[in-house]
Design an enzyme around this catalytic site. Structure first.
Site, PDB file in Angstrom:
ATOM      1  CB  CYS A 131      -0.926  -0.021   1.216  1.00 18.48           C
ATOM      2  SG  CYS A 131      -1.957   1.449   1.304  1.00 18.48           S
ATOM      3  CB  CYS A 134      -0.699   2.758   3.907  1.00 13.39           C
ATOM      4  SG  CYS A 134      -2.127   1.957   3.174  1.00 13.39           S
ATOM      5  CG  ASP A 135       3.133   1.484   4.302  1.00 10.69           C
ATOM      6  OD1 ASP A 135       2.584   2.017   5.280  1.00 10.69           O
ATOM      7  OD2 ASP A 135       3.057   0.271   4.049  1.00 10.69           O
TER       8      ASP A 135
END
Ligand code: NAP
Length: 304
Positions: A131, A134-135
């Site tokens: 992701c 997200c990261d």
């Protein structure tokens, strides 16, 4: 006793809940401990009709969620651990509770596939990710790898480009599967480079990713490349483990639907990625959720 229990809270499940709730069917939506499906991990959604400037994935899901709640769908945040479709009423266990319903819509979606190479599992959350949304901010000015040649991989690469210094897309062939629009964007981005005809054989690092072993598929030549993260974007597998003894699945684990959204069990319907190996779009999942809800309504009228 519910008229319908919907399993899953992505576009398919939430659309089904909007329709069954609005039809005044007593509806329970079992959302899972993490709700909203794959769009929660997506940034800009530019191809969902109705949003001419695009919309953020989590905002789209939040809107759907509120719309389903407005029509009276009850929602719980638990994972379904067991189903029993051999009895009437149909039974579903989530958390410690068993729920009963006259009908079921399965919309449990799919989960990301992993490479299965040495180091991948050990370094998950330490540079190995599925992701970028997200990261990516963890990898400012770093060098990262993205694996895959589809739309997801291109979206990961573009999301990473806002933060990383260099993004290397590792693809096992010499042409991309991704849509032309996304291809044009990645080819224009000076930070995104490609390693064609290559696969990752190993991810290395002690307590964080430090590099990978790449192998060319045409010459078998191996090389070590230093990097700080590996984003895996090689597709998804359907979340059907708990249904495999009760329903017919195809060779890749997708539920086999008959005549639209029906399964082989009366009163059990299916919608979205869990039964769709071809289209797998938010809008097609939402459409399937609508169809499943209409099929539920007709089924309950015919067998109240
Ligand atoms: P996908 O289209 O199935 O692409 C998976 C990619 O990973 C392919 O390039 C495949 O290589 C590669 N791959 C598969 N297994 C591999 C392995 N073990 N090792 C190395 N590479 C591997 O999956 P996706 O990109 O997740 O897309 C899924 C669906 O969602 C598609 O229909 C896509 O259009 C849609 N989607 C749309 C958008 C958008 O419209 N913005 C965004 C994301 C996804 P090969 O090409 O050689 O098979």
């Amino acid at each position: 006793m519910f008229d319908v229990i919907i399993l899953g809270s992505g576009p398919a499940g939430l659309t089904a809940a909007i329709y069954t709730g609005r039809a005044e069917l007593h509806t329970l939506l079992i959302a899972g401990t993490t709700w909203g499906g794959q769009l929660m991990l997506t940034r800009d959604v530019e191809n969902f009709p109705g949003f001419k400037e695009g919309i953020l994935g989590p905002d789209l899901m939040d809107n759907m969620w509120k719309q389903a709640a407005r029509f009276g769908a009850q929602m719980i945040y638990d994972d379904v651990t067991k189903v029993d479709f051999s009895t009437s009423p149909l039974k579903v266990k989530a958390g410690k509770t068993e729920y009963q319903a006259k009908s079921i819509v399965i919309a449990t979606g799919s989960s990301p596939k992993w490479l299965g190479v040495t180091g991948e599992e050990r370094l998950r959350g330490r540079g190995v990710s599925v992701c970028a949304v997200c990261d990516a901010p963890f990898f400012k000015e770093k060098k990262v790898m993205v694996v895959g040649g589809g739309d997801s991989a291109m979206e990961e690469a573009l999301a990473l480009s806002k933060f990383a210094r260099e993004i290397v897309v590792v693809h096992r062939r010499d042409e991309l599967r991704a849509s032309k629009t996304l291809q044009q964007r990645v080819f224009k981005d000076p930070k995104i480079k490609f390693r064609w005809n290559s696969v990752i054989r190993e991810i290395q690092g002690n307590d964080r990713v430090e590099g990978v072993i790449l192998q060319r598929v045409d010459t078998d030549e191996k090389s070590k490349v230093m990097c700080d993260a590996v984003f895996v974007a090689i597709g998804h597998k359907p979340n059907t483990e708990i249904f495999k003894t009760q329903l017919d699945l195809d060779d890749q684990g997708y539920i086999i639907a008959q005549a639209g959204t029906k399964t082989k069990v009366q009163g059990v319907f299916v919608a979205g990625d869990v039964a769709d190996r071809h289209y797998r779009q938010a809008i097609t999942a939402a459409g399937a959720g609508c169809k499943a809800a209409l099929d539920v309504e007709r089924y309950l009228i015919a067998s109240p």
